[in-house]
Write a protein that holds these residues in place. Structure first.
Motif, short mmCIF file in Angstrom:
data_model
loop_
_atom_site.label_atom_id
_atom_site.label_comp_id
_atom_site.label_asym_id
_atom_site.label_seq_id
_atom_site.Cartn_x
_atom_site.Cartn_y
_atom_site.Cartn_z
N GLY A 70 0.82 -1.21 0.00
CA GLY A 70 0.00 0.00 0.00
C GLY A 70 0.85 1.26 0.00
N ILE A 71 1.88 1.29 0.82
CA ILE A 71 2.75 2.46 0.90
C ILE A 71 3.51 2.66 -0.42
CG2 ILE A 71 4.81 3.40 2.01
CD1 ILE A 71 3.85 2.03 4.60
N LEU A 72 4.06 1.57 -0.96
CA LEU A 72 4.81 1.67 -2.22
C LEU A 72 3.91 2.10 -3.37
CD1 LEU A 72 7.12 -1.49 -2.10
CD2 LEU A 72 7.85 0.90 -2.03
N TYR A 73 2.70 1.55 -3.42
CA TYR A 73 1.81 1.90 -4.53
C TYR A 73 1.34 3.35 -4.42
CZ TYR A 73 -1.23 0.84 -8.41
OH TYR A 73 -1.81 0.82 -9.65
N PHE A 74 1.05 3.79 -3.21
CA PHE A 74 0.65 5.18 -3.00
C PHE A 74 1.80 6.11 -3.39
CE2 PHE A 74 0.18 9.05 -0.50
CZ PHE A 74 -1.16 9.37 -0.68
N ALA A 75 3.02 5.77 -2.96
CA ALA A 75 4.20 6.58 -3.29
C ALA A 75 4.45 6.58 -4.80
CB ALA A 75 5.42 6.05 -2.55
N LEU A 76 4.21 5.45 -5.46
CA LEU A 76 4.40 5.37 -6.91
C LEU A 76 3.42 6.28 -7.62
CD1 LEU A 76 5.67 4.08 -9.43
CD2 LEU A 76 4.03 2.20 -9.19
N ALA A 77 2.16 6.26 -7.20
CA ALA A 77 1.15 7.12 -7.81
C ALA A 77 1.51 8.60 -7.61
CB ALA A 77 -0.22 6.82 -7.22
N ARG A 78 1.99 8.95 -6.43
CA ARG A 78 2.39 10.34 -6.18
C ARG A 78 3.61 10.71 -7.02
NH1 ARG A 78 0.90 13.98 -5.29
NH2 ARG A 78 1.81 14.95 -3.45
N GLU A 79 4.52 9.76 -7.19
CA GLU A 79 5.71 10.00 -8.02
C GLU A 79 5.32 10.29 -9.46
OE1 GLU A 79 9.76 10.48 -8.77
OE2 GLU A 79 8.77 10.15 -6.84
N LEU A 80 4.23 9.70 -9.91
CA LEU A 80 3.76 9.91 -11.29
C LEU A 80 2.92 11.17 -11.43
CD1 LEU A 80 2.79 6.23 -12.18
CD2 LEU A 80 4.79 7.52 -12.98
N GLY A 81 2.75 11.89 -10.33
CA GLY A 81 2.05 13.17 -10.40
C GLY A 81 0.61 13.14 -9.93
N ALA A 82 0.14 12.02 -9.38
CA ALA A 82 -1.24 11.93 -8.91
C ALA A 82 -1.41 12.70 -7.60
CB ALA A 82 -1.64 10.47 -8.71
N SER A 83 -2.61 13.22 -7.39
CA SER A 83 -2.91 13.87 -6.12
C SER A 83 -3.09 12.81 -5.04
CB SER A 83 -4.19 14.70 -6.25
OG SER A 83 -5.30 13.86 -6.53
N ASP A 84 -3.18 13.23 -3.79
CA ASP A 84 -3.37 12.28 -2.71
C ASP A 84 -4.66 11.48 -2.89
OD1 ASP A 84 -1.01 13.05 -1.53
OD2 ASP A 84 -1.94 14.39 -0.06
N LEU A 85 -5.72 12.17 -3.33
CA LEU A 85 -7.01 11.51 -3.51
C LEU A 85 -6.94 10.47 -4.62
CD1 LEU A 85 -9.99 11.21 -2.86
CD2 LEU A 85 -10.47 13.11 -4.44
N VAL A 86 -6.36 10.85 -5.76
CA VAL A 86 -6.25 9.92 -6.89
C VAL A 86 -5.37 8.73 -6.52
CG1 VAL A 86 -5.41 9.65 -9.27
CG2 VAL A 86 -6.69 11.69 -8.61
N ALA A 87 -4.27 9.00 -5.80
CA ALA A 87 -3.38 7.92 -5.37
C ALA A 87 -4.11 6.96 -4.44
CB ALA A 87 -2.16 8.50 -4.67
N LEU A 88 -4.95 7.49 -3.57
CA LEU A 88 -5.72 6.65 -2.65
C LEU A 88 -6.76 5.82 -3.42
CD1 LEU A 88 -6.27 5.86 0.28
CD2 LEU A 88 -7.89 7.77 0.41
N ILE A 89 -7.41 6.44 -4.41
CA ILE A 89 -8.40 5.72 -5.22
C ILE A 89 -7.73 4.58 -5.99
CG2 ILE A 89 -9.95 5.91 -7.21
CD1 ILE A 89 -10.62 8.74 -6.27
N SER A 90 -6.55 4.85 -6.55
CA SER A 90 -5.83 3.81 -7.29
C SER A 90 -5.44 2.66 -6.38
CB SER A 90 -4.58 4.40 -7.95
OG SER A 90 -3.62 4.82 -6.99
N LEU A 91 -5.14 2.97 -5.13
CA LEU A 91 -4.80 1.94 -4.16
C LEU A 91 -6.01 1.05 -3.86
CD1 LEU A 91 -2.72 0.76 -2.22
CD2 LEU A 91 -3.39 2.49 -0.55
#
Length: 282
Positions: free
Chosen positions: A33-54
């Motif tokens: 969960g932490i790695l995937y959230f960090a990956l989404a943020r690294e790609l430019g996603a907002s916190d909300l989008v990163a959480l939804i992708s998780l």
């Protein structure tokens, strides 16, 4: 090796292997969960989008199958199986309740994808060693998904070579050569590990799917993964050229996972696990 790891931990902690498995699975689930959230943020996603992708990854990429199999009883004629896909492909989070090494393998795969994306921005000695080490670890712990791990490694190298031709994004060529050498050694080591695993079996571990099997898996993959592919293409178009390297690696892993699922036949139909690597990659 995963079960040996749990046995050693259980002996050291004076607990049963099943209890240790539960604890480590919770830790691994949190790490993914932490790695995937960090990956989404690294790609430019907002916190909300990163959480939804998780959340989407937790449910699994085969959402039609998740809904369909909760309504329809499994049968043997293969019709619903072709439409809804393998019953074991969703939800992803359910895999962490089982006593099996797949959770270790998929955790390592998530780390591999994360470090491959990071390497495009900060390729240093650490990434130079870490990325190949993840491939070796995956091969040793969970060899079923070695093919997609190798594809990610090759995809990273190809992306770095492409970037090297762009003077505005060029990297140190000595570092690139070192990565090529280390990767070559890595694949040789992995081949040796797979050879050792194959000593005690007389049957083929990997085979090609028949045309009928491939057709069924193509239908299921198309229904469940096409929306995610469209989303990836839309993201690609919205990114600047210099930011597309990460998507190139993820897209290679995503498409590679689909083709491996469709074309390969593993023991006990274990190729369904490439659905999970596809989900992690997008």
């Amino acid at each position: 090796i995963g079960h040996i790891y749990w046995s050693i931990l259980a002996f050291s902690a004076n607990l049963s292997p099943t209890v240790i498995s539960l604890i480590t699975n919770l830790v691994l689930m949190g790490a993914i969960g932490i790695l995937y959230f960090a990956l989404a943020r690294e790609l430019g996603a907002s916190d909300l989008v990163a959480l939804i992708s998780l959340v989407v990854v937790a449910l699994g990429t085969n959402v039609p199958g998740l809904i369909g199999w909760s309504i329809i009883q499994p049968n043997d004629n293969g019709v619903w199986w072709a439409i809804l896909g393998d019953l074991r492909t969703a939800p992803f989070i359910q895999k962490f309740s089982a006593f099996e090494a797949m959770t270790l393998g998929l955790s390592l795969y998530t780390g591999l994808v994360f470090m491959s994306v990071i390497s495009l921005r900060y390729l240093s000695r650490f990434e130079l060693i870490t990325v190949p080490m993840f491939v070796v670890a995956i091969t040793a712990v969970y060899p079923h998904i070695f093919p997609i791990a190798a594809i990610v490694l090759v995809g990273l190298i190809a992306t770095l070579v492409i970037k090297n031709f762009d003077l505005s994004q060029s990297i140190d060529r000595k570092t690139l050569v070192k990565l090529l050498l280390v990767s070559g050694i890595t694949l040789i080591v992995c081949a040796g590990i797979l050879k050792v695993y194959a000593i005690d079996t007389t049957e083929s571990i990997i085979a090609l799917s028949s045309f009928k099997e491939s057709a069924k898996k193509t239908v299921a993959a198309g229904l469940s993964l096409t929306p995610f592919g469209i989303a990836m293409l839309w993201t690609w178009r919205s990114k600047l050229p210099e930011d597309r390297g990460s998507l190139l690696i993820l897209g290679t892993a995503f498409i590679g996972s689909i083709f491996l699922n469709i074309l390969m036949r593993l023991g006990a139909l274990n190729e369904y696990k490439f659905f999970f690597t596809a989900g992690i990659s997008i």
